[in-house]
Scaffold this motif. Structure first.
Motif, mmCIF file in Angstrom:
data_model
loop_
_atom_site.group_PDB
_atom_site.id
_atom_site.type_symbol
_atom_site.label_atom_id
_atom_site.label_comp_id
_atom_site.label_asym_id
_atom_site.label_seq_id
_atom_site.Cartn_x
_atom_site.Cartn_y
_atom_site.Cartn_z
ATOM 1 N N GLY A 45 0.784 -1.227 0.000
ATOM 2 C CA GLY A 45 0.000 0.000 0.000
ATOM 3 C C GLY A 45 0.811 1.269 0.000
ATOM 4 O O GLY A 45 0.238 2.359 -0.006
ATOM 5 N N TYR A 46 2.140 1.158 -0.035
ATOM 6 C CA TYR A 46 2.991 2.345 0.039
ATOM 7 C C TYR A 46 3.900 2.462 -1.182
ATOM 8 O O TYR A 46 4.313 1.467 -1.775
ATOM 9 C CB TYR A 46 3.863 2.308 1.297
ATOM 10 C CG TYR A 46 3.113 2.631 2.563
ATOM 11 C CD1 TYR A 46 2.852 3.960 2.913
ATOM 12 C CD2 TYR A 46 2.649 1.623 3.400
ATOM 13 C CE1 TYR A 46 2.167 4.263 4.080
ATOM 14 C CE2 TYR A 46 1.959 1.921 4.571
ATOM 15 C CZ TYR A 46 1.715 3.243 4.902
ATOM 16 O OH TYR A 46 1.033 3.546 6.044
ATOM 17 N N GLU A 81 0.991 19.523 -2.889
ATOM 18 C CA GLU A 81 0.018 19.458 -1.792
ATOM 19 C C GLU A 81 0.639 19.818 -0.452
ATOM 20 O O GLU A 81 -0.086 20.137 0.492
ATOM 21 C CB GLU A 81 -0.587 18.055 -1.724
ATOM 22 C CG GLU A 81 -1.515 17.734 -2.890
ATOM 23 C CD GLU A 81 -2.040 16.310 -2.849
ATOM 24 O OE1 GLU A 81 -1.604 15.544 -1.949
ATOM 25 O OE2 GLU A 81 -2.871 15.961 -3.696
ATOM 26 N N ARG A 82 1.965 19.792 -0.365
ATOM 27 C CA ARG A 82 2.662 20.112 0.886
ATOM 28 C C ARG A 82 3.501 21.379 0.759
ATOM 29 O O ARG A 82 4.456 21.581 1.500
ATOM 30 C CB ARG A 82 3.530 18.904 1.285
ATOM 31 C CG ARG A 82 2.665 17.729 1.711
ATOM 32 C CD ARG A 82 3.386 16.398 1.649
ATOM 33 N NE ARG A 82 2.485 15.315 2.075
ATOM 34 C CZ ARG A 82 1.556 14.743 1.282
ATOM 35 N NH1 ARG A 82 1.442 15.141 0.013
ATOM 36 N NH2 ARG A 82 0.770 13.798 1.757
ATOM 37 N N GLY A 113 -1.771 9.085 -1.894
ATOM 38 C CA GLY A 113 -1.078 10.304 -1.506
ATOM 39 C C GLY A 113 -1.165 10.676 -0.045
ATOM 40 O O GLY A 113 -0.706 11.754 0.345
ATOM 41 N N ALA A 114 -1.724 9.813 0.783
ATOM 42 C CA ALA A 114 -1.771 10.101 2.217
ATOM 43 C C ALA A 114 -0.443 9.713 2.864
ATOM 44 O O ALA A 114 0.363 8.972 2.290
ATOM 45 C CB ALA A 114 -2.907 9.333 2.868
ATOM 46 N N GLU A 115 -0.224 10.229 4.064
ATOM 47 C CA GLU A 115 0.949 9.849 4.842
ATOM 48 C C GLU A 115 0.566 8.737 5.798
ATOM 49 O O GLU A 115 -0.552 8.699 6.309
ATOM 50 C CB GLU A 115 1.507 11.058 5.582
ATOM 51 C CG GLU A 115 1.973 12.140 4.631
ATOM 52 C CD GLU A 115 2.517 13.382 5.310
ATOM 53 O OE1 GLU A 115 2.988 13.263 6.459
ATOM 54 O OE2 GLU A 115 2.479 14.460 4.691
ATOM 55 N N GLY A 116 1.473 7.810 6.013
ATOM 56 C CA GLY A 116 1.171 6.670 6.863
ATOM 57 C C GLY A 116 0.913 7.068 8.298
ATOM 58 O O GLY A 116 1.499 8.038 8.803
#
Length: 381
Positions: A45-46, A81-82, A113-116
């Motif tokens: 998933g990463y 996005e950041r 694109g989310a952070e874990g």
């Protein structure tokens, strides 16, 4: 290094390279991200900027232009996005009050694109240089307009110019307290590529030149031991990742005294019968041999003009393929710490298989050696 005695035929090498391109492109997420491994519990998933950049470079070299471009689009999106976070990091560093490690950019993101939200060894700067290098190399290779990724490259330059000298985790997510030579040279590769491509100009280009020159100088002064690159500043050891600085990154000339000595040091310390270990005190899954590192050493040998040595590493990597046609992250041959393997199997299951980075480095070396051509292994292969 003991020479291989059972060569793998050219047709078999070519078939594996072609199937590797197909595997990578088939597993690419609609977002453009490449999964590190589709089924390994800790990676599932990463997508990593570093792994993905080398994966994109591998398939780009084989003619999969759209696949690589979409990965770079994804990298740019993560950065844009950041933007405000990067600005905060840069401003804090300029004010002499750098933010703590847990407020730096992460090393990996989910496909979307989310952070874990799980614990990870997350502060690593090498990927932000590596993706820039790979995007520029891709644009140069295929005559693309680098303006497509200008925003992301500019943000990466800002981030790296502010953070390049900070200690952080290495490629293997270890030794957070050190400044790693491979990390520095990945950053140099990205900064110099950004300037070369004219993706940045003015003050930003000056900052990139200055940071790259300072990082090179630091490596020269403190990252070289006995004539070869070292694992981290002040270390006497080597690391398998150092081969990448010679090729494919091209930061160190393979034919220079430093390049030749570094190739020889990695071979002498870490290569056994063509398979390359990460480093001499590795205990991860018992400290096996990594196909991707064998291919990186092969690329360094190719750049130095030693085709037989390069081909031997490609053949060794091919011999690690599973019956399903998958290349693993590592194999349990010549383990450095066999007593430590069981604990990792119990924790995370079997070794990551397939590892897309392994397949990509195999492709990259196969293309370099002319085993396959881009026309025969490109998009949709």
């Amino acid at each position: 290094m003991t020479a291989l005695t059972t060569p793998v035929g050219t047709d078999a090498l070519a078939d594996l390279a072609r199937s590797s391109v197909s595997l990578i492109t088939s597993l690419q997420h609609p977002s453009g991200a490449y999964p590190a491994s589709p089924s390994f519990s800790a990676y599932q998933g990463y997508s990593w900027f570093r792994d993905g950049a080398f994966i994109a470079d591998g398939v780009s070299s084989a003619g999969a232009v759209d696949s690589a471009s979409r990965f770079f689009d994804w990298c740019q999106q993560m950065l844009v996005e950041r933007r405000s976070r990067i600005t905060e990091i840069v401003e804090a560093a300029a004010a002499g009050r750098p933010l703590p490690d847990d407020r730096m950019l992460p090393t990996r993101f989910t496909m979307e694109g989310a952070e874990g939200d799980d614990d990870w060894w997350d502060f690593q700067t090498d990927g932000y240089g590596t993706w820039v290098w790979a995007a520029v190399a891709h644009a140069e290779r295929h005559g693309l307009d680098i303006a497509r990724w200008r925003d992301g490259i500019a943000l990466s330059v800002d981030y790296l110019a502010a953070t390049w000298s900070r200690p952080c985790y290495d490629w293997w997510e270890e030794h957070r307290e050190q400044v790693h030579v491979s990390t520095l040279l990945c950053i140099v590769a990205g900064l110099e590529a950004a300037v070369r491509s004219a993706a940045v100009d003015g003050d930003r280009a000056d900052a990139a030149r200055g940071a790259a020159a300072a990082a090179r100088d630091l490596v020269t002064r403190r990252g070289v031991h006995d004539g070869h690159l070292s694992k981290w500043l002040g270390s006497t050891d080597v690391d398998g990742s150092l081969s990448a600085a010679i090729a494919p990154l091209g930061v160190i000339d393979a034919t220079s005294p430093l390049g030749r000595a570094s190739i020889r040091a990695v071979d002498d310390a870490l290569d056994v019968e063509g398979g390359v270990h990460r480093f001499s005190f590795d205990t991860f899954y018992g400290g096996g041999q990594w196909p991707l590192l064998s291919c990186m050493l092969g690329l360094a040998y190719a750049a130095a003009g030693d085709r037989p040595a390069a081909l031997a590493r490609l053949q060794w990597a091919a011999r690690t393929v599973t019956p399903e046609g998958y290349l693993p992250e590592q194999v349990p041959d010549h383990l450095l710490a066999p007593e430590r393997r069981a604990e990792w199997v119990e924790r995370w299951g079997g070794v990551a298989t397939p590892l897309l980075w392994s397949h990509a480095m195999f492709v990259r070396l196969a293309v370099e050696l002319g085993v396959i051509t881009p026309e025969a292994a490109g998009e949709g292969a």
